[in-house]
Design a protein around this motif. Structure first.
Motif, PDB file in Angstrom:
ATOM      1  N   GLY A  77       0.810  -1.246  -0.368  1.00 39.08           N
ATOM      2  CA  GLY A  77      -0.100  -0.354   0.127  1.00 39.08           C
ATOM      3  C   GLY A  77       0.683   1.080   0.474  1.00 39.08           C
ATOM      4  O   GLY A  77       2.348   1.221   0.357  1.00 39.08           O
ATOM      5  N   VAL A  78       0.495   2.309  -0.972  1.00 41.72           N
ATOM      6  CA  VAL A  78       0.697   3.540  -0.101  1.00 41.72           C
ATOM      7  C   VAL A  78       0.091   4.635   0.417  1.00 41.72           C
ATOM      8  O   VAL A  78      -1.590   4.511   0.040  1.00 41.72           O
ATOM      9  CB  VAL A  78       1.164   3.993  -1.966  1.00 41.72           C
ATOM     10  N   VAL A  79       0.718   5.898   0.847  1.00 40.58           N
ATOM     11  CA  VAL A  79      -0.345   7.223   1.292  1.00 40.58           C
ATOM     12  C   VAL A  79      -0.266   8.379   0.110  1.00 40.58           C
ATOM     13  O   VAL A  79       1.144   8.402   0.119  1.00 40.58           O
ATOM     14  CB  VAL A  79      -0.332   7.482   2.565  1.00 40.58           C
ATOM     15  N   ARG A  80      -0.855   9.002  -0.111  1.00 38.12           N
ATOM     16  CA  ARG A  80      -0.784  10.118  -0.502  1.00 38.12           C
ATOM     17  C   ARG A  80      -1.326  11.272   0.402  1.00 38.12           C
ATOM     18  O   ARG A  80      -3.181  11.743   0.027  1.00 38.12           O
ATOM     19  CB  ARG A  80      -0.582  10.004  -2.702  1.00 38.12           C
ATOM     20  N   PHE A  81      -1.359  11.923   1.304  1.00 38.81           N
ATOM     21  CA  PHE A  81      -1.964  11.873   2.309  1.00 38.81           C
ATOM     22  C   PHE A  81      -2.485  13.761   1.260  1.00 38.81           C
ATOM     23  O   PHE A  81      -1.915  13.978   1.299  1.00 38.81           O
ATOM     24  CB  PHE A  81      -1.782  12.787   3.362  1.00 38.81           C
ATOM     25  N   GLY A  82      -3.784  14.220   1.796  1.00 40.04           N
ATOM     26  CA  GLY A  82      -3.646  15.564   1.888  1.00 40.04           C
ATOM     27  C   GLY A  82      -5.833  15.659   1.818  1.00 40.04           C
ATOM     28  O   GLY A  82      -5.575  15.149   0.940  1.00 40.04           O
ATOM     29  N   PRO A  83      -6.011  16.976   1.959  1.00 41.98           N
ATOM     30  CA  PRO A  83      -7.218  17.537   1.263  1.00 41.98           C
ATOM     31  C   PRO A  83      -7.364  17.445   0.131  1.00 41.98           C
ATOM     32  O   PRO A  83      -7.175  17.457  -0.677  1.00 41.98           O
ATOM     33  CB  PRO A  83      -7.203  19.394   1.539  1.00 41.98           C
ATOM     34  N   LEU A  84      -8.429  17.352   0.227  1.00 41.73           N
ATOM     35  CA  LEU A  84      -9.356  16.252  -1.359  1.00 41.73           C
ATOM     36  C   LEU A  84      -9.158  17.532  -2.422  1.00 41.73           C
ATOM     37  O   LEU A  84      -8.211  17.546  -4.064  1.00 41.73           O
ATOM     38  CB  LEU A  84     -10.888  16.140  -1.558  1.00 41.73           C
ATOM     39  N   LEU A  85      -9.058  18.610  -1.888  1.00 38.39           N
ATOM     40  CA  LEU A  85      -9.498  19.856  -2.829  1.00 38.39           C
ATOM     41  C   LEU A  85      -7.839  19.973  -3.950  1.00 38.39           C
ATOM     42  O   LEU A  85      -8.300  21.148  -4.025  1.00 38.39           O
ATOM     43  CB  LEU A  85      -9.889  20.720  -1.888  1.00 38.39           C
ATOM     44  N   ASP A  86      -7.252  19.946  -2.678  1.00 40.29           N
ATOM     45  CA  ASP A  86      -5.626  20.250  -3.647  1.00 40.29           C
ATOM     46  C   ASP A  86      -5.539  19.148  -4.164  1.00 40.29           C
ATOM     47  O   ASP A  86      -3.832  18.572  -4.469  1.00 40.29           O
ATOM     48  CB  ASP A  86      -5.260  20.484  -2.389  1.00 40.29           C
ATOM     49  N   LEU A  87      -5.859  17.577  -3.698  1.00 34.45           N
ATOM     50  CA  LEU A  87      -5.327  16.142  -4.246  1.00 34.45           C
ATOM     51  C   LEU A  87      -4.762  16.638  -5.822  1.00 34.45           C
ATOM     52  O   LEU A  87      -5.972  15.949  -6.291  1.00 34.45           O
ATOM     53  CB  LEU A  87      -6.159  15.053  -3.793  1.00 34.45           C
ATOM     54  N   ALA A  89      -5.207  14.073  -9.247  1.00 32.56           N
ATOM     55  CA  ALA A  89      -4.990  13.770  -9.849  1.00 32.56           C
ATOM     56  C   ALA A  89      -4.565  12.223  -9.335  1.00 32.56           C
ATOM     57  O   ALA A  89      -4.714  10.956  -9.983  1.00 32.56           O
ATOM     58  CB  ALA A  89      -5.860  13.471 -11.203  1.00 32.56           C
ATOM     59  N   ALA A  90      -3.383  12.496  -9.585  1.00 34.86           N
ATOM     60  CA  ALA A  90      -1.962  11.596 -10.391  1.00 34.86           C
ATOM     61  C   ALA A  90      -2.127  10.684  -8.784  1.00 34.86           C
ATOM     62  O   ALA A  90      -1.666   9.678  -9.101  1.00 34.86           O
ATOM     63  CB  ALA A  90      -0.619  12.082 -10.456  1.00 34.86           C
ATOM     64  N   ASP A  91      -2.058  11.283  -7.516  1.00 33.94           N
ATOM     65  CA  ASP A  91      -1.847  11.034  -6.603  1.00 33.94           C
ATOM     66  C   ASP A  91      -3.163  10.214  -5.967  1.00 33.94           C
ATOM     67  O   ASP A  91      -2.591   8.915  -5.394  1.00 33.94           O
ATOM     68  CB  ASP A  91      -1.864  12.222  -5.385  1.00 33.94           C
ATOM     69  N   TRP A  92      -4.027  10.246  -6.124  1.00 32.49           N
ATOM     70  CA  TRP A  92      -5.500   9.693  -6.303  1.00 32.49           C
ATOM     71  C   TRP A  92      -4.978   8.277  -6.922  1.00 32.49           C
ATOM     72  O   TRP A  92      -5.491   7.164  -6.798  1.00 32.49           O
ATOM     73  CB  TRP A  92      -6.713  10.185  -6.971  1.00 32.49           C
ATOM     74  N   ARG A  93      -4.806   8.636  -8.284  1.00 37.40           N
ATOM     75  CA  ARG A  93      -4.941   7.154  -8.895  1.00 37.40           C
ATOM     76  C   ARG A  93      -3.619   6.082  -8.088  1.00 37.40           C
ATOM     77  O   ARG A  93      -3.965   4.731  -8.474  1.00 37.40           O
ATOM     78  CB  ARG A  93      -4.142   7.257 -10.169  1.00 37.40           C
ATOM     79  N   LEU A  94      -2.390   6.513  -7.927  1.00 37.43           N
ATOM     80  CA  LEU A  94      -1.765   5.855  -7.305  1.00 37.43           C
ATOM     81  C   LEU A  94      -1.650   5.063  -5.898  1.00 37.43           C
ATOM     82  O   LEU A  94      -1.871   4.005  -6.033  1.00 37.43           O
ATOM     83  CB  LEU A  94      -0.787   7.198  -7.313  1.00 37.43           C
ATOM     84  N   ALA A  95      -2.960   5.280  -5.674  1.00 34.61           N
ATOM     85  CA  ALA A  95      -2.984   5.302  -4.206  1.00 34.61           C
ATOM     86  C   ALA A  95      -4.108   4.212  -4.313  1.00 34.61           C
ATOM     87  O   ALA A  95      -4.259   2.360  -4.359  1.00 34.61           O
ATOM     88  CB  ALA A  95      -3.678   6.340  -2.912  1.00 34.61           C
ATOM     89  N   VAL A  96      -5.005   4.188  -5.137  1.00 36.50           N
ATOM     90  CA  VAL A  96      -6.240   4.310  -5.652  1.00 36.50           C
ATOM     91  C   VAL A  96      -5.291   2.119  -6.393  1.00 36.50           C
ATOM     92  O   VAL A  96      -6.329   1.375  -6.516  1.00 36.50           O
ATOM     93  CB  VAL A  96      -7.142   4.397  -6.173  1.00 36.50           C
ATOM     94  N   GLY A 138      -6.471  11.842   1.793  1.00 35.43           N
ATOM     95  CA  GLY A 138      -6.150  11.907   0.357  1.00 35.43           C
ATOM     96  C   GLY A 138      -7.635  10.917  -0.383  1.00 35.43           C
ATOM     97  O   GLY A 138      -8.641  10.142  -0.068  1.00 35.43           O
ATOM     98  N   ALA A 139      -7.001   9.965  -1.156  1.00 42.07           N
ATOM     99  CA  ALA A 139      -7.190   8.901  -1.518  1.00 42.07           C
ATOM    100  C   ALA A 139      -7.262   7.663  -0.515  1.00 42.07           C
ATOM    101  O   ALA A 139      -8.335   6.456  -1.040  1.00 42.07           O
ATOM    102  CB  ALA A 139      -6.582   8.260  -2.858  1.00 42.07           C
TER     103      ALA A 139
END
Length: 270
Positions: A77-87, A89-96, A138-139
């Motif tokens: 697993g990985v984490v890419r924390f941060g508020p959704l408004l600033d996240l 899309a690449a970080d979202w995709r990586l976590a998912v 984040g995601a």
């Protein structure tokens, strides 16, 4: 098989599994890290470089196994924390991709071999973040919630073939991804105090739960998520102010005249 075994909780699960008599394939995208873990454990642990988000990588690694695994632990697993408004899309995709899709790809590929062999056990590592939302996660929260529902889905589809699928949801664990959080002594103190058991969890706590669910002692358990969290997901009301007077509301002890109990919590005889 343990994915994400190159460090943190995954490394501890791999070591604990070997102590229980398993021969372990330690998967990690970082081959050097997986090798270092395997070298520290001994000959019963074999390092394998696998990218769980890459289907071809997963298929090749599973095809190379000499037999169907008795136990698969999806820990990568990985984490890419941060508020959704600033996240990004690449970080979202990586976590998912790593957390959720990786769990799907590895479990599906291994389950096919387990089913052909007559059964096996799969334990997916979720998180209390998948049971209760957390701000600025984040995601991560969404991906872990997805793992919990995917676990139930897999359990139902593969039960008839003898494959059990469960999840472990670690809480505040002093290991792996959380190292940076607990490097601050004050954060460590405050977080420990919020846990009903009054301590942070360890990677060994998680490993014990994983090995229980993977063992014959859990032979009638499937589709479940076991929170290893010291009670934190059940302790929301612990942090709420509570006047002592309410502790006697509704009390009607045997042999005591209810008229003699003051709803303020102070006996009328005082």
């Amino acid at each position: 098989m343990v994915t994400g075994a190159g460090n943190g909780i995954g490394a501890v699960i791999a070591e604990a599994a070997v102590k229980e008599g398993y021969r372990v394939a330690a998967w990690d995208v970082d081959e050097d890290a997986a090798r270092a873990v395997a070298d520290g454990i001994g000959d019963a642990c074999v390092p394998v470089r696998v990218d769980v988000a890459d289907e071809e990588s997963v298929l090749a690694a599973v095809a190379a196994l000499p037999q169907a695994p008795d136990l698969l632990v999806n820990n990568a697993g990985v984490v890419r924390f941060g508020p959704l408004l600033d996240l990004p899309a690449a970080d979202w995709r990586l976590a998912v991709d790593v957390n959720l899709t990786g769990t799907f790809l590895v479990a599906r590929t291994v389950a096919a071999r387990m089913l052909a062999a007559g059964g096996g056990s799969i334990v997916n590592i979720a998180s209390v973040n998948g049971l209760a939302a957390a701000p600025n996660a984040g995601a991560y929260t969404a991906s872990k919630a997805g793992i919990i529902m995917l676990t139930e889905h897999m359990a139902l589809e593969w039960a008839a073939g003898g494959v059990r699928v469960n999840a472990v949801a670690p809480g505040l664990i002093d290991a792996g991804m959380s190292d940076a959080i607990y490097a601050d002594p004050e954060v460590r103190r405050l977080r420990s105090g919020r846990v009903p058991l009054n301590r942070l969890g360890s990677a060994a706590d998680v490993a014990d739960a994983v090995l229980f669910l993977g063992s014959d002692k859990a032979a009638y358990v499937t589709g479940q998520t076991l929170a290893v969290d010291g009670g934190i997901t059940k302790g929301a009301l612990n942090a709420m102010p509570r006047p002592r007077s309410v502790d006697s509301v509704g009390v009607d002890p045997v042999g005591v005249d209810p008229v003699g109990v003051d709803p303020t919590g102070v006996s009328s005889d005082d």
